[in-house]
Enzyme design. Structure first.
Site, PDB file in Angstrom:
ATOM      1  N   THR A 133       0.861  -1.184   0.000  1.00  0.00           N
ATOM      2  CA  THR A 133       0.000   0.000   0.000  1.00  0.00           C
ATOM      3  C   THR A 133       0.896   1.231   0.000  1.00  0.00           C
ATOM      4  O   THR A 133       1.590   1.493   0.994  1.00  0.00           O
ATOM      5  CB  THR A 133      -0.917   0.034   1.243  1.00  0.00           C
ATOM      6  OG1 THR A 133      -1.665  -1.181   1.301  1.00  0.00           O
ATOM      7  CG2 THR A 133      -1.867   1.214   1.176  1.00  0.00           C
ATOM      8  N   LYS A 172      -7.583   1.506  -2.999  1.00  0.00           N
ATOM      9  CA  LYS A 172      -7.180   1.111  -1.637  1.00  0.00           C
ATOM     10  C   LYS A 172      -7.398   2.274  -0.662  1.00  0.00           C
ATOM     11  O   LYS A 172      -7.788   2.080   0.490  1.00  0.00           O
ATOM     12  CB  LYS A 172      -5.711   0.668  -1.649  1.00  0.00           C
ATOM     13  CG  LYS A 172      -5.133   0.323  -0.289  1.00  0.00           C
ATOM     14  CD  LYS A 172      -5.691  -0.961   0.319  1.00  0.00           C
ATOM     15  CE  LYS A 172      -5.076  -1.199   1.700  1.00  0.00           C
ATOM     16  NZ  LYS A 172      -5.553  -2.418   2.329  1.00  0.00           N
ATOM     17  N   LYS A 197       0.220   5.263   8.245  1.00  0.00           N
ATOM     18  CA  LYS A 197       0.851   5.482   6.932  1.00  0.00           C
ATOM     19  C   LYS A 197      -0.229   5.609   5.852  1.00  0.00           C
ATOM     20  O   LYS A 197      -0.211   6.521   5.028  1.00  0.00           O
ATOM     21  CB  LYS A 197       1.791   4.297   6.655  1.00  0.00           C
ATOM     22  CG  LYS A 197       2.509   4.303   5.317  1.00  0.00           C
ATOM     23  CD  LYS A 197       2.079   3.233   4.336  1.00  0.00           C
ATOM     24  CE  LYS A 197       1.927   1.821   4.795  1.00  0.00           C
ATOM     25  NZ  LYS A 197       1.364   0.920   3.806  1.00  0.00           N
TER      26      LYS A 197
HETATM   27  N1  LIG Z   1      -1.005  -6.790   7.516  1.00  0.00           N
HETATM   28  C1  LIG Z   1      -2.190  -6.504   6.946  1.00  0.00           C
HETATM   29  O1  LIG Z   1      -3.259  -6.882   7.451  1.00  0.00           O
HETATM   30  C2  LIG Z   1      -2.238  -5.739   5.630  1.00  0.00           C
HETATM   31  C3  LIG Z   1      -3.449  -5.720   4.919  1.00  0.00           C
HETATM   32  C4  LIG Z   1      -3.513  -5.044   3.716  1.00  0.00           C
HETATM   33  C5  LIG Z   1      -2.394  -4.371   3.238  1.00  0.00           C
HETATM   34  N2  LIG Z   1      -1.222  -4.387   3.955  1.00  0.00           N
HETATM   35  C6  LIG Z   1      -0.047  -3.656   3.401  1.00  0.00           C
HETATM   36  O2  LIG Z   1       0.863  -4.632   2.901  1.00  0.00           O
HETATM   37  C7  LIG Z   1       2.195  -4.160   3.091  1.00  0.00           C
HETATM   38  C8  LIG Z   1       2.969  -5.180   3.936  1.00  0.00           C
HETATM   39  O3  LIG Z   1       2.305  -5.345   5.174  1.00  0.00           O
HETATM   40  P1  LIG Z   1       2.761  -6.478   6.203  1.00  0.00           P
HETATM   41  O4  LIG Z   1       1.742  -6.484   7.278  1.00  0.00           O
HETATM   42  O5  LIG Z   1       3.088  -7.718   5.474  1.00  0.00           O
HETATM   43  O6  LIG Z   1       4.106  -5.798   6.771  1.00  0.00           O
HETATM   44  P2  LIG Z   1       5.321  -6.474   7.543  1.00  0.00           P
HETATM   45  O7  LIG Z   1       4.915  -7.759   8.171  1.00  0.00           O
HETATM   46  O8  LIG Z   1       5.905  -5.411   8.396  1.00  0.00           O
HETATM   47  O9  LIG Z   1       6.338  -6.841   6.349  1.00  0.00           O
HETATM   48  C9  LIG Z   1       6.999  -5.857   5.617  1.00  0.00           C
HETATM   49  C10 LIG Z   1       7.934  -6.533   4.648  1.00  0.00           C
HETATM   50  O10 LIG Z   1       8.642  -5.541   3.904  1.00  0.00           O
HETATM   51  C11 LIG Z   1      10.041  -5.732   4.052  1.00  0.00           C
HETATM   52  N3  LIG Z   1      10.713  -4.442   3.987  1.00  0.00           N
HETATM   53  C12 LIG Z   1      10.401  -3.327   4.699  1.00  0.00           C
HETATM   54  N4  LIG Z   1      11.239  -2.325   4.365  1.00  0.00           N
HETATM   55  C13 LIG Z   1      12.082  -2.807   3.436  1.00  0.00           C
HETATM   56  C14 LIG Z   1      13.159  -2.246   2.709  1.00  0.00           C
HETATM   57  N5  LIG Z   1      13.528  -0.968   2.877  1.00  0.00           N
HETATM   58  N6  LIG Z   1      13.817  -3.035   1.843  1.00  0.00           N
HETATM   59  C15 LIG Z   1      13.452  -4.335   1.666  1.00  0.00           C
HETATM   60  N7  LIG Z   1      12.433  -4.915   2.329  1.00  0.00           N
HETATM   61  C16 LIG Z   1      11.754  -4.160   3.202  1.00  0.00           C
HETATM   62  C17 LIG Z   1      10.192  -6.422   5.386  1.00  0.00           C
HETATM   63  O11 LIG Z   1      11.443  -7.078   5.476  1.00  0.00           O
HETATM   64  P3  LIG Z   1      12.028  -7.562   6.914  1.00  0.00           P
HETATM   65  O12 LIG Z   1      11.453  -8.936   7.146  1.00  0.00           O
HETATM   66  O13 LIG Z   1      13.500  -7.566   6.730  1.00  0.00           O
HETATM   67  O14 LIG Z   1      11.566  -6.553   7.937  1.00  0.00           O
HETATM   68  C18 LIG Z   1       9.008  -7.378   5.328  1.00  0.00           C
HETATM   69  O15 LIG Z   1       9.304  -8.477   4.492  1.00  0.00           O
HETATM   70  C19 LIG Z   1       2.091  -2.782   3.748  1.00  0.00           C
HETATM   71  O16 LIG Z   1       2.143  -1.791   2.751  1.00  0.00           O
HETATM   72  C20 LIG Z   1       0.720  -2.820   4.408  1.00  0.00           C
HETATM   73  O17 LIG Z   1       0.176  -1.524   4.544  1.00  0.00           O
HETATM   74  C21 LIG Z   1      -1.109  -5.076   5.128  1.00  0.00           C
END
Ligand SMILES: NC(=O)c1ccc[n+]([C@@H]2O[C@H](COP(=O)([O-])OP(=O)(O)OC[C@H]3O[C@@H](n4cnc5c(N)ncnc54)[C@H](OP(=O)(O)O)[C@@H]3O)[C@@H](O)[C@H]2O)c1
Length: 289
Positions: free
Chosen positions: A97, A172, A240
């Site tokens: 997102t 979104k 965010k």
């Molecule tokens: N969780 C939900 O329910 C949900 C629902 C809809 C949409 N989203 C969206 O989906 C996205 C991911 O969410 P999530 O919950 O999966 O987040 P998360 O668990 O915090 O995972 C984030 C991922 O991005 C990687 N990452 C972050 N910064 C990076 C960088 N600078 N370079 C390379 N890799 C990087 C992290 O790597 P590391 O493992 O090394 O930290 C991890 O693999 C976000 O944009 C969120 O808003 C989430």
């Protein structure tokens, strides 16, 4: 079966990549913290690579789900970025997102190397990703969307092309705007029930079947009443997202008073130490009153 890559194995990316592998596609994954990529490859039998550029080598379609605008730029651009390793005719599908601005910027950069770019943010949360029933809203060329859809379908129950580059991210934003006021409303209803001496579960059992019912009510009321917030969609991510919505509203003139207010309530939750709590923790904030 296609040769694919997946970048970012967080709460969402890890199971999404898993569905692609289970469907029989050949997958190479990348994660900033390599141990997670190693665990994923061990569990699913795919390959992992130390950089995005190496992970995307030879891939027809590259999927990505990282955190925010800067994270997306970090995995796409630079000598070790995905674009440096992708070939003409391949497609980058972004499930992060992010803002419309970064989406259009990367779409234009990818186009200079004949790489397609589809913005494809998701809704449905951790459970939706694990159960393969996410809603996916897409922007970009219809031809690129059509090529990516069979793969997206492995982790989605609803996928739609909305319009040109950025239209998926704009959709979104509508999703997050709709959720913000709704979660606050649900929190206030449960808070009111408590003050009125009612059994919150009994209240939800009946009102969820009427006009007040919602995904948030069905999937979150139990954990809210159990004071359990260490799961789901993090408040930091929601802030965010609401920031992206409010910035965009400044540009297009939309009036978002409730979204702006709820964003401030989430700031309170962050001050309570709840940055990683689920967004339903608005209820916990009300319990202070
Ligand atoms: N969780 C939900 O329910 C949900 C629902 C809809 C949409 N989203 C969206 O989906 C996205 C991911 O969410 P999530 O919950 O999966 O987040 P998360 O668990 O915090 O995972 C984030 C991922 O991005 C990687 N990452 C972050 N910064 C990076 C960088 N600078 N370079 C390379 N890799 C990087 C992290 O790597 P590391 O493992 O090394 O930290 C991890 O693999 C976000 O944009 C969120 O808003 C989430």
């Amino acid at each position: 079966m296609a040769k694919l890559a997946f970048l970012g194995l967080g709460v969402m990316g890890y199971p999404m990549a898993g569905h692609l592998a289970k469907a029989g596609h050949t997958l190479t994954v990348y994660n900033r913290t390599t141990s997670k990529a190693e665990t994923w490859a061990h569990e699913h039998g795919g390959e992992f690579a130390p950089t995005p550029r190496e992970a995307v080598s030879g891939a027809d379609i590259v999927f990505c789900c990282v955190g925010n605008d800067d994270d997306l730029r970090a995995v796409c651009l630079g000598a070790d970025g995905a674009f440096a390793g992708m070939t003409a005719g391949s497609i980058f599908v972004d499930h992060t997102t992010v803002s419309e601005t970064v989406t259009k910027e990367l779409h234009a950069i990818a186009a200079t190397s004949q790489i397609g770019f589809v913005d494809a943010p998701v809704s449905g949360g951790q459970a939706g990703a694990e159960n393969g029933v996410l809603s996916v809203m897409c922007g970009g060329s219809l031809a690129d969307y059509d090529r990516a859809t069979p793969m997206i379908d492995t982790f989605s129950s609803m996928c739609r092309h909305i319009g040109e580059s950025g239209a998926g991210q704009m959709t979104k934003m509508c999703n997050q705007i709709a959720i913000a006021g709704l979660v606050q409303g649900l929190s206030e209803a449960l808070h009111f029930a408590d003050k009125a001496g009612l059994d919150g579960r009994a209240v939800v059992e009946v009102i969820s079947k009427g006009a007040a019912g919602s995904w948030q009510m069905m999937n979150r009321h139990e954990t809210m009443l159990d004071d359990h917030f260490d799961h789901g969609f993090a408040v930091d991510w929601m802030r965010k997202d609401l920031g992206i919505c409010l910035d965009e509203a400044d540009k297009n003139g939309a009036s978002l008073p409730v979204t702006a207010l709820v964003d401030q309530f989430y700031k309170d939750v962050q001050k309570m130490g709840g940055g990683r709590w689920d967004t339903s923790s608005l209820f916990k904030r009300l319990q202070k009153f």
